[in-house]
Design an enzyme around this catalytic site. Structure first.
Site, PDB file in Angstrom:
ATOM      1  N   THR A  64     -48.224 129.233 -24.281  1.00 47.51           N
ATOM      2  CA  THR A  64     -49.038 128.030 -24.414  1.00 47.51           C
ATOM      3  C   THR A  64     -49.085 127.191 -23.140  1.00 47.51           C
ATOM      4  O   THR A  64     -49.728 126.147 -23.108  1.00 47.51           O
ATOM      5  CB  THR A  64     -48.532 127.151 -25.573  1.00 47.51           C
ATOM      6  OG1 THR A  64     -47.114 126.951 -25.431  1.00 47.51           O
ATOM      7  CG2 THR A  64     -48.801 127.826 -26.908  1.00 47.51           C
TER       8      THR A  64
ATOM      9  N   HIS B 110     -40.767 127.654 -17.660  1.00 44.23           N
ATOM     10  CA  HIS B 110     -40.019 126.500 -17.161  1.00 44.23           C
ATOM     11  C   HIS B 110     -38.533 126.750 -17.367  1.00 44.23           C
ATOM     12  O   HIS B 110     -38.114 127.818 -17.825  1.00 44.23           O
ATOM     13  CB  HIS B 110     -40.483 125.216 -17.857  1.00 44.23           C
ATOM     14  CG  HIS B 110     -40.435 125.266 -19.357  1.00 44.23           C
ATOM     15  ND1 HIS B 110     -39.256 125.248 -20.076  1.00 44.23           N
ATOM     16  CD2 HIS B 110     -41.426 125.346 -20.275  1.00 44.23           C
ATOM     17  CE1 HIS B 110     -39.510 125.315 -21.364  1.00 44.23           C
ATOM     18  NE2 HIS B 110     -40.824 125.380 -21.521  1.00 44.23           N
TER      19      HIS B 110
ATOM     20  N   HIS C  89     -36.806 128.483 -20.265  1.00 41.29           N
ATOM     21  CA  HIS C  89     -36.827 129.945 -20.412  1.00 41.29           C
ATOM     22  C   HIS C  89     -35.737 130.635 -19.583  1.00 41.29           C
ATOM     23  O   HIS C  89     -35.599 131.861 -19.643  1.00 41.29           O
ATOM     24  CB  HIS C  89     -38.188 130.503 -19.959  1.00 41.29           C
ATOM     25  CG  HIS C  89     -39.343 129.995 -20.744  1.00 41.29           C
ATOM     26  ND1 HIS C  89     -40.223 129.053 -20.254  1.00 41.29           N
ATOM     27  CD2 HIS C  89     -39.764 130.270 -22.008  1.00 41.29           C
ATOM     28  CE1 HIS C  89     -41.151 128.796 -21.169  1.00 41.29           C
ATOM     29  NE2 HIS C  89     -40.895 129.508 -22.230  1.00 41.29           N
TER      30      HIS C  89
ATOM     31  N   LYS D  68     -40.907 121.732 -33.255  1.00 48.17           N
ATOM     32  CA  LYS D  68     -42.140 120.975 -33.046  1.00 48.17           C
ATOM     33  C   LYS D  68     -42.306 119.925 -34.143  1.00 48.17           C
ATOM     34  O   LYS D  68     -41.866 120.120 -35.263  1.00 48.17           O
ATOM     35  CB  LYS D  68     -43.360 121.919 -33.074  1.00 48.17           C
ATOM     36  CG  LYS D  68     -43.257 123.123 -32.136  1.00 48.17           C
ATOM     37  CD  LYS D  68     -43.248 122.719 -30.683  1.00 48.17           C
ATOM     38  CE  LYS D  68     -43.365 123.917 -29.754  1.00 48.17           C
ATOM     39  NZ  LYS D  68     -42.329 124.919 -29.912  1.00 48.17           N
TER      40      LYS D  68
ATOM     41  N   ARG E  78     -49.733 122.741 -33.072  1.00 47.00           N
ATOM     42  CA  ARG E  78     -50.248 122.876 -31.722  1.00 47.00           C
ATOM     43  C   ARG E  78     -51.735 123.220 -31.687  1.00 47.00           C
ATOM     44  O   ARG E  78     -52.308 123.682 -32.661  1.00 47.00           O
ATOM     45  CB  ARG E  78     -49.464 123.962 -30.974  1.00 47.00           C
ATOM     46  CG  ARG E  78     -49.618 125.326 -31.574  1.00 47.00           C
ATOM     47  CD  ARG E  78     -49.051 126.398 -30.661  1.00 47.00           C
ATOM     48  NE  ARG E  78     -47.697 126.104 -30.275  1.00 47.00           N
ATOM     49  CZ  ARG E  78     -46.708 126.996 -30.261  1.00 47.00           C
ATOM     50  NH1 ARG E  78     -46.948 128.225 -30.644  1.00 47.00           N
ATOM     51  NH2 ARG E  78     -45.519 126.676 -29.883  1.00 47.00           N
TER      52      ARG E  78
ATOM     53  N   GLN F  18     -43.484 136.948 -36.877  1.00 43.49           N
ATOM     54  CA  GLN F  18     -42.451 137.331 -35.915  1.00 43.49           C
ATOM     55  C   GLN F  18     -41.598 138.472 -36.459  1.00 43.49           C
ATOM     56  O   GLN F  18     -41.214 139.377 -35.723  1.00 43.49           O
ATOM     57  CB  GLN F  18     -41.564 136.134 -35.562  1.00 43.49           C
ATOM     58  CG  GLN F  18     -40.545 136.480 -34.478  1.00 43.49           C
ATOM     59  CD  GLN F  18     -39.836 135.257 -33.930  1.00 43.49           C
ATOM     60  OE1 GLN F  18     -40.422 134.207 -33.757  1.00 43.49           O
ATOM     61  NE2 GLN F  18     -38.554 135.407 -33.632  1.00 43.49           N
TER      62      GLN F  18
ATOM     63  N   ASP G   6     -32.416 128.563 -31.634  1.00 43.08           N
ATOM     64  CA  ASP G   6     -33.349 128.011 -32.618  1.00 43.08           C
ATOM     65  C   ASP G   6     -34.187 129.100 -33.286  1.00 43.08           C
ATOM     66  O   ASP G   6     -34.931 128.822 -34.231  1.00 43.08           O
ATOM     67  CB  ASP G   6     -34.263 126.958 -31.974  1.00 43.08           C
ATOM     68  CG  ASP G   6     -35.003 127.481 -30.754  1.00 43.08           C
ATOM     69  OD1 ASP G   6     -34.704 128.615 -30.296  1.00 43.08           O
ATOM     70  OD2 ASP G   6     -35.883 126.768 -30.244  1.00 43.08           O
TER      71      ASP G   6
ATOM     72  N   LYS H 285     -31.266 118.517 -23.618  1.00 46.14           N
ATOM     73  CA  LYS H 285     -31.859 119.683 -22.958  1.00 46.14           C
ATOM     74  C   LYS H 285     -32.032 119.422 -21.474  1.00 46.14           C
ATOM     75  O   LYS H 285     -32.482 118.350 -21.069  1.00 46.14           O
ATOM     76  CB  LYS H 285     -33.212 120.024 -23.584  1.00 46.14           C
ATOM     77  CG  LYS H 285     -33.105 120.762 -24.902  1.00 46.14           C
ATOM     78  CD  LYS H 285     -34.468 121.273 -25.348  1.00 46.14           C
ATOM     79  CE  LYS H 285     -34.350 122.062 -26.646  1.00 46.14           C
ATOM     80  NZ  LYS H 285     -35.656 122.619 -27.063  1.00 46.14           N
TER      81      LYS H 285
ATOM     82  N   LYS I 247     -35.687 118.293 -17.710  1.00 45.52           N
ATOM     83  CA  LYS I 247     -36.641 117.190 -17.774  1.00 45.52           C
ATOM     84  C   LYS I 247     -36.524 116.345 -16.508  1.00 45.52           C
ATOM     85  O   LYS I 247     -35.437 115.960 -16.102  1.00 45.52           O
ATOM     86  CB  LYS I 247     -36.371 116.308 -19.001  1.00 45.52           C
ATOM     87  CG  LYS I 247     -36.686 116.993 -20.323  1.00 45.52           C
ATOM     88  CD  LYS I 247     -38.181 117.246 -20.477  1.00 45.52           C
ATOM     89  CE  LYS I 247     -38.506 117.865 -21.824  1.00 45.52           C
ATOM     90  NZ  LYS I 247     -39.942 118.169 -21.965  1.00 45.52           N
ATOM     91  N   THR I 248     -37.667 116.068 -15.870  1.00 43.15           N
ATOM     92  CA  THR I 248     -37.705 115.240 -14.677  1.00 43.15           C
ATOM     93  C   THR I 248     -38.644 114.061 -14.919  1.00 43.15           C
ATOM     94  O   THR I 248     -39.280 113.970 -15.969  1.00 43.15           O
ATOM     95  CB  THR I 248     -38.208 116.042 -13.462  1.00 43.15           C
ATOM     96  OG1 THR I 248     -39.614 116.316 -13.634  1.00 43.15           O
ATOM     97  CG2 THR I 248     -37.459 117.354 -13.310  1.00 43.15           C
TER      98      THR I 248
END
Length: 409
Positions: free
Chosen positions: A41, A46, A49, A83, A87, A172, A193, A228, A231-232
């Site tokens: 998506t 990032h 992963h 989520k 999405r 899945q 998860d 997590k 994150k910036t």
């Protein structure tokens, strides 16, 4: 002789495993095919992963065959895991573009040479399904009561879970069955998860084929406080150099908290554990040595050795130790734009260093903005050509964010 299972466990990568002793023995004595799914998506992978990629690399180095599944079919439905909202639906063209980018990034970790690894889009079988036939052959094996106990569904029930997302576990699980049948894929790996979805696939294979399959999940990349990582101020820490520059990427890891550096060295580098244990003995200021090694090793994995060296040199130059700042994030401004002088807030907004003048005022009031190593004391400061040294202006925001403004004619 230790197996890759022991390596993954010693480095702290494993969270949950089905049939632990059996899995250890299989991975030591056999060569297996395993798969990990990637959600297409976004147009880049990032930091979230990273652990999947490291596990794939460890497994392949031990002789096992990875399959990277691009969820082109499941992305058209949506994974409710983690989520809060459903999405946006994607086009096939978008998904294919993103998948191509993923393969380039994964290829730095995984050898996709003949027979060594595969990348497959699950749209290959999911988009051709006959709905009634799927319900009769696959849906019959799933208990709604059991599905509702899965964490990925429980967390959505209060806000609302759409029927289309409720199908995700079936899809899945079907992926695992298809890969088992077509490629003798006996292992599914994923983030912790994904545990409920992995168990669903293992159970489906047992019911349809009467055979055993296995699952492993790995820890999520989090700080010592449980948040997590990745994150910036600008959002996610991307593996695409166009979205997150190698210098910004390097600086992120250079500035991790002292409590996180050894864990990160174990999880997302290939440094031997003996070497990491030596670094773990460093105390106080000396821990910065371990942070520099972490930043260099991770940047080298993602962007290559040349970019890692450039980022390292740019970072060192900021602390007066020589090096080259040419690879620091840079914004160009022309002499015409600067004119006879520009207010510091206007300049920072123009170069996207602050989102608004209000944010800039707060930054300056709190003493967090420096120009050429001098603290900015007033929001009325005017920047002119005389402030540029060799046509360059160095800006520091807070303790860790550096930026260069280059003056062009």
């Amino acid at each position: 002789m230790s197996s890759v299972f022991d390596t993954l466990k010693e480095r702290g990568l494993l969270a949950q495993v089905t049939h632990e002793e059996q899995v250890r023995e299989i991975l030591e004595k056999e060569k297996v095919t395993f798969y990990i799914g990637f959600d297409p998506t976004a147009d880049s992978l990032h930091v979230g992963h990273f652990l999947q990629m490291m596990v794939m690399a460890h497994m392949q180095r031990a002789g096992h065959r990875p399959i990277a599944i691009i969820g082109g079919g499941t992305a058209m439905v949506g994974d409710p895991t983690g989520k809060t909202d459903m999405r946006r639906m994607m086009t096939r063209e978008e998904i294919q573009h993103n998948a191509n980018n993923f393969k380039k990034q994964l290829s730095k970790f995984i050898d996709f040479g003949e027979g060594k690894a595969l990348m497959i889009d699950n749209a290959e079988w999911l988009l051709e399904l006959n709905y009634v036939q799927f319900l009769r052959e696959i849906g019959v094996h799933f208990s709604v009561n059991r599905m509702l106990t899965a964490e990925c569904f429980k967390s959505r029930l209060e806000r609302g879970l759409s029927f289309i997302e409720f199908n995700y576990m079936l899809m899945q699980s079907y992926d695992f069955l298809k890969l088992f049948q077509k490629y003798n894929c006996t292992f599914q790996l994923g983030g912790d998860d994904q545990w409920s979805n992995i168990l669903g696939g293992i159970d489906l294979i047992r019911r349809v084929e009467g055979k055993e399959a296995y699952g492993m999940t790995f820890t999520l990349l989090t700080t010592s406080e449980g948040k997590k990582m990745g994150k910036t101020e600008k959002g996610a820490l991307w593996l695409d150099a166009e979205k997150t520059s190698p210098y910004e990427f390097y600086q992120y890891w250079r500035n991790v908290h002292d409590d996180d550096v050894i864990k990160c060295l174990k999880l997302i580098t290939f440094l031997p554990l003996e070497e990491i244990e030596k670094l773990a003995q460093l105390k106080d200021q000396e821990i910065n040595k371990a942070k520099k090694i972490l930043a260099y090793e991770v940047t080298k994995l993602v962007h290559g050795e040349e970019e890692a060296i450039k980022a390292q040199q740019a970072a060192e130059s900021l602390f007066g130790k020589g090096g080259n700042a040419v690879d620091m994030p840079t914004t160009e401004i022309t002499t015409d734009e600067l004119g006879e002088g520009m207010n510091v807030l206007d300049l920072l907004v123009k170069t996207n260093l602050i989102p608004s003048k209000g944010e800039g005022r707060r930054l300056i009031t709190q003493g967090g903005l420096y120009i050429n190593d001098s603290r900015v004391e007033t929001v009325d400061l005017v920047i002119g050509t005389q402030d540029f040294k060799e046509n360059q202006l160095m800006v520091r925001k807070g303790k860790k964010v550096y930026h260069k403004i280059a003056l062009k004619k």
